[in-house]
Design a protein around this motif. Structure first.
Motif, short mmCIF file in Angstrom:
data_model
loop_
_atom_site.label_atom_id
_atom_site.label_comp_id
_atom_site.label_asym_id
_atom_site.label_seq_id
_atom_site.Cartn_x
_atom_site.Cartn_y
_atom_site.Cartn_z
N LEU A 86 8.61 4.54 16.49
CA LEU A 86 7.32 4.83 17.12
C LEU A 86 7.37 4.43 18.58
N ARG A 87 6.71 5.21 19.40
CA ARG A 87 6.55 4.87 20.81
C ARG A 87 5.32 3.99 20.96
N PHE A 88 5.23 3.32 22.09
CA PHE A 88 4.14 2.37 22.32
C PHE A 88 2.78 3.04 22.11
N ASN A 89 2.56 4.19 22.74
CA ASN A 89 1.26 4.85 22.64
C ASN A 89 0.99 5.38 21.23
N GLU A 90 2.03 5.71 20.49
CA GLU A 90 1.83 6.10 19.09
C GLU A 90 1.31 4.90 18.28
N LEU A 91 1.87 3.73 18.54
CA LEU A 91 1.37 2.52 17.88
C LEU A 91 -0.08 2.26 18.28
N ARG A 92 -0.40 2.45 19.54
CA ARG A 92 -1.78 2.24 20.00
C ARG A 92 -2.74 3.18 19.26
N ARG A 93 -2.33 4.42 19.07
CA ARG A 93 -3.20 5.38 18.35
C ARG A 93 -3.34 5.00 16.88
N LEU A 94 -2.27 4.48 16.28
CA LEU A 94 -2.32 4.08 14.88
C LEU A 94 -3.12 2.80 14.67
N LEU A 95 -3.24 1.99 15.72
CA LEU A 95 -3.96 0.72 15.66
C LEU A 95 -5.05 0.73 16.73
N PRO A 96 -6.11 1.49 16.51
CA PRO A 96 -7.10 1.68 17.59
C PRO A 96 -7.84 0.42 18.00
N ASN A 97 -7.88 -0.62 17.18
CA ASN A 97 -8.62 -1.83 17.51
C ASN A 97 -7.80 -2.89 18.24
N ILE A 98 -6.52 -2.62 18.45
CA ILE A 98 -5.69 -3.60 19.15
C ILE A 98 -5.71 -3.30 20.65
N GLU A 101 10.24 -8.59 18.56
CA GLU A 101 11.56 -8.32 19.12
C GLU A 101 12.32 -9.63 19.32
N GLY A 102 11.66 -10.65 19.82
CA GLY A 102 12.29 -11.94 20.02
C GLY A 102 12.78 -12.56 18.73
N ASP A 103 12.09 -12.28 17.62
CA ASP A 103 12.50 -12.79 16.31
C ASP A 103 13.56 -11.91 15.65
N GLY A 104 13.94 -10.82 16.32
CA GLY A 104 14.99 -9.95 15.80
C GLY A 104 14.54 -9.00 14.72
N LEU A 105 13.22 -8.81 14.57
CA LEU A 105 12.72 -7.93 13.52
C LEU A 105 12.60 -6.47 13.96
N ILE A 106 12.37 -6.26 15.25
CA ILE A 106 12.30 -4.90 15.77
C ILE A 106 13.23 -4.77 16.97
N ALA A 107 13.62 -3.53 17.23
CA ALA A 107 14.45 -3.23 18.40
C ALA A 107 13.65 -2.33 19.33
N ARG A 108 13.83 -2.56 20.60
CA ARG A 108 13.13 -1.80 21.63
C ARG A 108 14.17 -1.02 22.41
N LYS A 109 13.95 0.28 22.53
CA LYS A 109 14.89 1.11 23.28
C LYS A 109 14.14 1.77 24.43
#
Length: 128
Positions: A42-54, A67-75
């Motif tokens: 997912l791209r950042f704005n896709e996440l924003r659309r999926l989570l409208p209250n954040i 990302e710092g905890d190694g659970l997700i990767a950012r490209k």
């Protein structure tokens, strides 16, 4: 005052539960992980659309922690405007059973709560 997690996990039984909740706890991390588990990338704005209250700030903060905890990767793609994608790492994928169990329990809780609360009766409005 925030609670300080144990610096090491050589402690009483249940301490590892605290360690897990430190990684995935909070209002948004579990939802972000679930979305990345179901959508793969997912791209950042896709996440924003999926989570409208954040808020944008909170989403950025939560993604950085994950990302710092190694659970997700950012490209980041070198283009204008910048394109950034997020996905679960192999380590993050190991949380799949936990996230699915949380969702299943949440579904059952919502069903139970919905069955326990009688539906509101609709009172017709009288026009003046």
């Amino acid at each position: 005052m925030p609670r300080i997690p144990h610096p090491n996990f050589h402690c009483a039984a249940g301490c590892t539960v605290e360690a897990t909740l430190t990684l995935i706890g909070g209002k948004w991390k579990g939802v972000i992980l679930y979305r990345l588990l179901t959508e793969q990338v997912l791209r950042f704005n896709e996440l924003r659309r999926l989570l409208p209250n954040i808020t944008q700030r909170m989403l950025t903060h939560q993604l950085r922690e994950l990302e710092g905890d190694g659970l997700i990767a950012r490209k980041v793609y070198p283009e204008v405007p910048p394109k950034v994608e997020y996905r679960l790492t192999d380590y993050g994928q190991t949380l799949a059973p936990v996230i699915h169990a949380l969702k299943a329990w949440g579904d059952a809780h919502v069903d139970r709560h919905t069955a326990a609360v009688p539906s509101a009766t609709v009172v017709p409005r009288i026009q003046p």
